[in-house]
Design a protein around this motif. Structure first.
Motif, PDB file in Angstrom:
ATOM      1  N   ILE A 189       0.838  -1.203   0.000  1.00  0.00           N
ATOM      2  CA  ILE A 189       0.000   0.000   0.000  1.00  0.00           C
ATOM      3  C   ILE A 189       0.871   1.250   0.000  1.00  0.00           C
ATOM      4  O   ILE A 189       0.607   2.229  -0.717  1.00  0.00           O
ATOM      5  CB  ILE A 189      -0.946  -0.006   1.215  1.00  0.00           C
ATOM      6  N   VAL A 192       2.375   1.732  -3.482  1.00  0.00           N
ATOM      7  CA  VAL A 192       1.373   2.233  -4.423  1.00  0.00           C
ATOM      8  C   VAL A 192       1.101   3.710  -4.170  1.00  0.00           C
ATOM      9  O   VAL A 192       1.008   4.523  -5.105  1.00  0.00           O
ATOM     10  CB  VAL A 192       0.068   1.412  -4.321  1.00  0.00           C
ATOM     11  N   GLY A 193       0.990   4.082  -2.891  1.00  0.00           N
ATOM     12  CA  GLY A 193       0.774   5.484  -2.569  1.00  0.00           C
ATOM     13  C   GLY A 193       1.908   6.357  -3.055  1.00  0.00           C
ATOM     14  O   GLY A 193       1.698   7.446  -3.613  1.00  0.00           O
ATOM     15  N   TRP A 207      -6.972   2.158 -11.145  1.00  0.00           N
ATOM     16  CA  TRP A 207      -6.067   2.070 -10.003  1.00  0.00           C
ATOM     17  C   TRP A 207      -6.787   2.082  -8.656  1.00  0.00           C
ATOM     18  O   TRP A 207      -6.280   1.480  -7.687  1.00  0.00           O
ATOM     19  CB  TRP A 207      -5.007   3.166 -10.067  1.00  0.00           C
ATOM     20  N   PRO A 208      -7.984   2.715  -8.503  1.00  0.00           N
ATOM     21  CA  PRO A 208      -8.666   2.606  -7.200  1.00  0.00           C
ATOM     22  C   PRO A 208      -8.999   1.164  -6.825  1.00  0.00           C
ATOM     23  O   PRO A 208      -9.042   0.830  -5.642  1.00  0.00           O
ATOM     24  CB  PRO A 208      -9.934   3.451  -7.398  1.00  0.00           C
ATOM     25  N   VAL A 211      -5.862  -0.270  -5.170  1.00  0.00           N
ATOM     26  CA  VAL A 211      -5.729   0.235  -3.796  1.00  0.00           C
ATOM     27  C   VAL A 211      -6.770  -0.402  -2.887  1.00  0.00           C
ATOM     28  O   VAL A 211      -6.456  -0.833  -1.768  1.00  0.00           O
ATOM     29  CB  VAL A 211      -5.866   1.773  -3.792  1.00  0.00           C
ATOM     30  N   THR A 212      -8.003  -0.493  -3.370  1.00  0.00           N
ATOM     31  CA  THR A 212      -9.072  -1.112  -2.573  1.00  0.00           C
ATOM     32  C   THR A 212      -8.740  -2.563  -2.251  1.00  0.00           C
ATOM     33  O   THR A 212      -8.913  -3.024  -1.111  1.00  0.00           O
ATOM     34  CB  THR A 212     -10.408  -1.025  -3.325  1.00  0.00           C
ATOM     35  N   ILE A 215      -6.054  -2.759   0.412  1.00  0.00           N
ATOM     36  CA  ILE A 215      -6.579  -2.363   1.727  1.00  0.00           C
ATOM     37  C   ILE A 215      -7.418  -3.489   2.324  1.00  0.00           C
ATOM     38  O   ILE A 215      -7.332  -3.786   3.529  1.00  0.00           O
ATOM     39  CB  ILE A 215      -7.392  -1.065   1.598  1.00  0.00           C
ATOM     40  N   TRP A 251      -8.606  -4.923 -11.793  1.00  0.00           N
ATOM     41  CA  TRP A 251      -7.565  -3.937 -12.139  1.00  0.00           C
ATOM     42  C   TRP A 251      -6.645  -4.491 -13.228  1.00  0.00           C
ATOM     43  O   TRP A 251      -6.282  -3.786 -14.173  1.00  0.00           O
ATOM     44  CB  TRP A 251      -6.759  -3.580 -10.893  1.00  0.00           C
TER      45      TRP A 251
END
Length: 753
Positions: A189, A192-193, A207-208, A211-212, A215, A251
């Protein structure tokens, strides 16, 4: 998705529909799984939910397989992502098969090997992407490592009860395996951030989902670690892994469908410092909590390490600021400050060297016509071309705008001139910016050391003077000479002498014949001014016209030239020689009162309007086309001829050519000179001639210096030519004898076309 040109379009659409079936199935199954979970027992899921979950994972694997086949292994991000989803699902399948009626496995199994393999594969996705970032790779990796240490400190504090489980009967290996999962999640994470905040590459339109998914994985792993003793298959923790896996698969599919552009350069993103700020804040919080209550020592070690690592860039801040202050942001070259800093170590003593100042010609036209974005892209490519012509120890800098500088160490005058010619030749080919093909050139001023001085400011001033001379004379490059120095005192003295010359009429006109190619007749001449300086002798226009323009004397000087030219052509008419005379006008002379001034002048001499032609350079016309067109239209309505000088050197001429009131185009001498060595130049000249004729315009070729070029121009249908091949500019007294000796004399009552 790549299109296979060997497959009919109908089959391509069929394959697209087929490839979407796993995506639809995954979304549907994930939704059913989530609804079943919410409607069921949140503490323990039933057997239907377990098999619905594994079916969702298998559907996600199918999505990934289709994505890999679609890209034909050409996108490593897709390959790694698909492998991560597939191997994790394989681990779940093995885990279910190994249960044999148990609620959960109590020992580390082969499934954990598959689970752990998921993380390096996902990290591989990011590594492949980071490799494309080049200059920001190390900062990104440093931020990711800081984030990982900060996350580790938080996990060590939260999972302290799990770490103490070893003392109550747990195995060391089991504890490590349980704890390492959330740490790996947070590492991904954080990476990616950092990537999303780097403004380097985009992770794709979906891309969300990535990330989802990560998480959800992290939440599930943390929940599992905190409740490892109570975990059973079908619990809420499973939902995080299953839904996270489905999100990552979607994704991967998005990246495959948008092609390599899914990982394209991005110009916007989350603030660059967000990831680092969150990481350091987390580490500080851990240390503050540790000051109030007992926490795991390992958490404090991780938090302190994260803060120390985050402080590393501060140690190099001065160096970084110095680099930024001496570097041009656009091209990455040294800027003016960087040039001066470097020159301090190169000047001095008797070692020879040469400082070049380079200025792109008509660069402002590019910015005005095509915008600053295209202008910036042009500057970058020009800098690259210049760099390829220099040695590794030569210094290339961008001073600002369209100005560059070069310092050559250990060269003599002849070597410096060779390099100048190479730099000019580097811009001989058009520069391609998107769909625009831009032709540009450069003016180069050269100052030598130690001959012209060893002081940096003095050398730069002399290089600047030489560059101005090169630009005003259009010679391409100019080697500084003492006579070029236009320092304050000399400039003021010259200006005073120029004003005196206007009062005392120290100017003289020379005339260069313009020969009609179909019969070698002289139909017109161009008037060129000379200054008979009482001390320096006869001076060409390049030595005083720029100063006259700068001092606002051009209208007065142009009035003098117009009056002398019309008076002379009236004398020729009286002697039976009917030729027209062309007079060059600067942009400052194209004013509303010009038509009235010309009418009055012609009336005073009793001359027809068609005896006069006004030549206006193309760049002057393009500076304000509407204003110029209005005034020139009035002149043409009176019968005065108009010629567009230096045609082909601007950027917008064709857009206005149809509407400009003109009778004649004068091809810039650069086109004519290039015809001897470049076949494409001949083709371009021929095209311009055809274009002009289609618009009822005559074409004049300037700079004809040899018989070969003349023959080619005849073949291309050019109307008129002038140049040293015929005659240099001649005083009025010598022009008529030259015409009598060399060409048929035109004795008619109108100026031929």
């Amino acid at each position: 998705m790549r299109a296979d040109t060997r497959v009919p379009r109908r089959n391509g659409r069929f394959r697209t529909v087929v490839s979407r079936i796993p995506v639809i199935a995954t979304i549907t199954l994930a939704a059913l799984y989530l609804v079943s979970l919410l409607l069921g027992d949140l503490a323990r899921f039933d057997v239907v939910g377990v098999w619905l979950g594994i079916t969702t994972e298998l559907s996600a694997v199918a999505v990934c397989v289709c994505a890999v086949l679609r890209t034909r292994l050409s996108q490593w991000q897709v390959v790694f992502g698909a492998a991560a989803v597939s191997i994790y699902t394989a681990g779940d399948v093995y885990y279910l098969a190994a249960l044999q009626g148990q609620q959960a496995l109590t020992v580390v199994s082969a499934a954990d090997v598959a689970y752990l393999a998921f993380y390096p594969l996902m990290l591989g996705v990011l590594v492949v992407t980071v490799r494309k970032l080049k200059r920001v790779t190390w900062p990104l990796l440093l931020d990711s490592l800081v984030g990982a240490l900060a996350a580790a400190s938080v996990m060590a504090m939260i999972l302290a009860p799990v770490l103490r489980a070893e003392a109550s009967g747990g195995t060391a290996l089991g504890v490590v395996v349980v704890v390492i999962y959330p740490l790996l999640d947070l590492l991904l994470i954080t990476a990616v951030g950092g990537l999303l905040s780097s403004r380097g590459l985009d992770l794709g339109p979906r891309w969300p989902l990535l990330v989802t998914g990560l998480i959800l994985f992290a939440a599930a792993d943390i929940g599992y670690a905190l409740g490892v003793q109570e975990y059973a298959v079908g619990s809420v923790a499973d939902a995080g892994w299953i839904l996270g896996l489905a999100a990552i698969a979607l994704w991967v599919d998005g990246g495959a469908r948008t092609g390599t552009e899914a990982f394209r350069p991005r110009t916007r993103g989350v603030p660059a410092a967000t990831a680092l700020l969150l990481s350091t804040t987390s580490a500080v919080v851990v240390l503050l909590v540790g000051c109030q209550t007992p926490i795991a020592p390992l958490a404090q070690v991780f938090a302190a390490s994260a803060l120390l690592l985050a402080a590393v860039p501060l140690l190099f801040r001065n160096r970084m600021l110095t680099t930024l202050a001496t570097t041009d942001e656009l091209t990455g070259l040294p800027n003016r400050r960087g040039l001066v800093t470097d020159l301090r170590g190169r000047l001095g003593g008797r070692r020879s060297g040469a400082l070049f100042f380079l200025d792109l010609d008509r660069f402002k036209d590019v910015n005005d016509a095509l915008g600053h974005t295209v202008g910036d892209a042009l500057l970058v490519q020009v800098a690259e071309r210049f760099a390829r012509q220099l040695r590794s120890n030569d210094l290339l800098a961008r001073l600002g705008g369209d100005e560059f500088a070069v310092f050559l160490d250990g060269v003599e005058a002849d070597q410096a001139l060779k390099v100048a010619r190479r730099l000019e030749a580097a811009l001989s080919e058009p520069v391609q910016i998107g769909t625009a093909s831009l032709k540009t050139s450069v003016s180069i001023g050269i100052a030598r050391t130690p001959e012209n001085g060893t002081d940096i400011d003095l050398l730069m001033r002399k290089a600047d003077i030489a560059m101005f001379r090169a630009k005003s004379s259009r010679s391409g490059h100019h080697l500084y000479d003492a006579m070029d120095d236009d320092g304050g005192a000399r400039k003021l003295r010259t200006l005073q002498e120029l004003r005196t010359a206007l009062v005392e009429d120290q100017f003289e006109l020379h005339y260069q014949p313009k020969v009609r190619l179909r019969d070698d007749a002289v139909t017109s001449v161009e008037a060129l001014i000379r200054w008979n300086h009482p001390v320096l002798g006869q001076l060409p226009p390049t030595s005083f016209l720029p100063l006259a323009e700068e001092a606002g004397l051009m209208p007065e000087l142009s009035s003098l030239v117009l009056g002398s030219a019309v008076d002379q052509v009236a004398r020729w008419y009286a002697d039976g020689l009917t030729v027209s005379v062309a007079v060059n006008l600067s942009g400052s002379c194209i004013q509303h009162g010009l038509p009235r001034q010309v009418r009055t002048l012609l009336a005073q001499h009793g001359m027809p309007a068609d005896c006069l032609m006004l030549e206006i350079t193309e760049d002057m016309l393009m500076a304000d086309p509407a204003h110029s067109s209005k005034i020139l239209a009035q002149l043409r309505a009176d019968g005065v001829q108009v010629s567009i000088d230096d045609f082909g050197t601007g950027y917008s001429s064709l857009a206005y050519l149809r509407d400009l009131p003109a009778d004649e185009l004068k091809l810039d001498r650069s086109f004519i000179t290039a015809m001897r060595t470049d076949g494409r130049a001949g083709g371009l000249v021929g095209s311009i001639i055809e274009l002009a004729h289609s618009l009822d315009l005559r074409v004049v070729a300037e700079g004809v210096d040899n018989e070969e070029t003349l023959l080619e121009l005849r073949a291309l249908g050019c109307d008129l030519a002038q140049g040293f091949h015929f005659a240099k500019p001649l005083p009025a007294a010598k022009l008529v004898p030259w015409i009598t000796r060399n060409t048929p004399v035109v004795r008619v009552t109108a100026v031929p076309g």
